[in-house]
Design a protein around this motif. Structure first.
Motif, mmCIF file in Angstrom:
data_model
loop_
_atom_site.group_PDB
_atom_site.id
_atom_site.type_symbol
_atom_site.label_atom_id
_atom_site.label_comp_id
_atom_site.label_asym_id
_atom_site.label_seq_id
_atom_site.Cartn_x
_atom_site.Cartn_y
_atom_site.Cartn_z
ATOM 1 N N VAL A 1 -1.245 1.653 0.299
ATOM 2 C CA VAL A 1 -2.471 2.187 0.954
ATOM 3 C C VAL A 1 -2.795 3.217 0.007
ATOM 4 C CG1 VAL A 1 -3.149 3.559 3.219
ATOM 5 C CG2 VAL A 1 -1.427 2.016 3.358
ATOM 6 N N GLU B 1 -4.945 -1.243 0.620
ATOM 7 C CA GLU B 1 -5.836 -0.904 1.997
ATOM 8 C C GLU B 1 -6.322 0.528 1.468
ATOM 9 O OE1 GLU B 1 -6.466 -1.605 5.238
ATOM 10 O OE2 GLU B 1 -6.055 -3.576 4.466
ATOM 11 N N TYR B 2 -7.705 0.538 1.322
ATOM 12 C CA TYR B 2 -8.436 1.894 1.081
ATOM 13 C C TYR B 2 -8.675 2.552 2.261
ATOM 14 C CZ TYR B 2 -8.911 0.040 -3.578
ATOM 15 O OH TYR B 2 -8.879 -0.430 -4.770
ATOM 16 N N VAL B 3 -8.367 4.003 2.441
ATOM 17 C CA VAL B 3 -8.674 4.873 3.441
ATOM 18 C C VAL B 3 -10.114 5.670 3.228
ATOM 19 C CG1 VAL B 3 -7.814 6.696 5.097
ATOM 20 C CG2 VAL B 3 -6.105 5.104 4.281
#
Lengths: 229, 229
Positions: free
Chosen positions: A191, A207-209
């Motif tokens: 992440v 996963e890009y926040v």
């Protein structure tokens, strides 16, 4: 591992035959939302919910939610709705997230510290087992009972502590280096909270926040002034 | 303000007549994702993209993306795709987000500090104009050139500085109090990063940020091992 939805005679069936081996990424993304909404419902004391209400709470249409949930078996009860707890348990079991994931966090700045101090992690099944930072002023210091370690030790610690996931909270210009350490340590997924793209081998999901998701969405709603509950 | 999609004779048209007055919340949520993906594409040098590729990058199906974008006019060029910059500009203009939103942040802990130091805010059109905290040790201190102020002054400052949006980054047990201050100050919308539900009047939209969205999604992908790029 996953069960398909088998319609009984006379019942409405989805037109597509679901393949248990392949769940689209879009469905996976929505499942994360469904589980959170369901957990909030449970916390608020809701035991049963109709697919329409669940769909509305999740901001999708009800045919979409029925289709997505059909990957995991038959949860809905005709004329009643979904049993919230049962649905959570089934989804989590099917997806293998009724278990603990050991995580490593790289980048003990303000955001990293906020995540390390966030008490819901363990409760949600994500245990931050080690915290890394390359700042000599931070290495050796303790935070939430954890010693901050130089990322060069990541590989050893990941093996020792059974770490599978990495959380990057570095400044953007250090994100790739952090990703390299994680990949080298055999981490299975990342992440990335840093506002920077990272390159990793294709078998490692990232996963890009983005902190602006919600601000955009809010600005739209305020501008249009016509949002639904 | 919004233009509907008007199909030319002989062209495929959406079956539904779009109402310019009401855009579903689900569409609004997806638009936030579309804009981000489009901005990343632009940054990576992509000028034109097919609806299939755009849909895949946004994790929705291509009929969904065409339907969603139809609320804002006709962007697609048959056989070519979408012009990325044009699409961004049109969506932003239609939704009124080609402008600056002044924000107030309440709760200058680690997460609040991380947001205040995040340099993309201004670039994305969200300017944090004031920072509030009820901790006497923090009040009066400066962070990123901004004085931390007691939330009792929020009402005055909101008026003075044209603040429209509120960002809550307090601990969970102080989120409601922060929300009350924001509502009292006439704020138009709230992004809540605190892991707590808040009660506000129904005309004020609230966006909840959950740090576990992405971890769940990642865990699913690692478990299933069959995610799509």
């Amino acid at each position: 591992m996953l069960k398909n939805s088998h319609g009984k005679p006379g019942q409405h069936r989805e037109r597509h035959t679901m393949k248990s081996e392949h769940i689209p990424k879009a469905t996976i993304g929505r499942l994360a939302v469904y589980i959170q909404v369901l957990e909030n419902l449970l916390r608020d004391g809701t035991e049963v919910i109709s697919s329409e209400k669940l769909a509305s709470a999740c901001s999708v249409n009800s045919s979409q939610i029925r289709k997505d949930l059909a990957y995991f078996g038959e949860f809905g009860v005709r004329g009643v709705g979904y049993y919230v707890q049962e649905l959570i348990t089934s989804i989590k079991h099917s997806l293998g997230i009724d278990r603990v994931w050991n995580c490593a966090l790289i980048g003990v700045g303000n955001l990293g510290t906020a995540l390390l101090r966030h008490h819901d992690f363990e409760q949600r099944g994500f245990v931050i087992k080690a915290a890394f930072d390359c700042d000599p002023d931070k290495i050796g210091k303790e935070l939430e009972g954890m010693e901050i370690v130089c990322p060069t030790h990541l590989k050893n610690q990941a093996k020792e502590r059974g770490i599978e996931l990495g959380i990057i909270t570095t400044p953007p210009d250090r994100a790739q280096r952090a990703a390299n350490h994680l990949v080298d340590a055999g981490i299975k997924g990342i992440v990335n909270y840093a506002p920077a793209r990272i390159n990793v081998p294709p078998h490692i999901p990232v996963e890009y926040v983005d902190f602006f998701d919600h601000l955009y969405s809010l600005a739209f709603q305020v501008t249009l002034g016509n949002f639904e509950g």
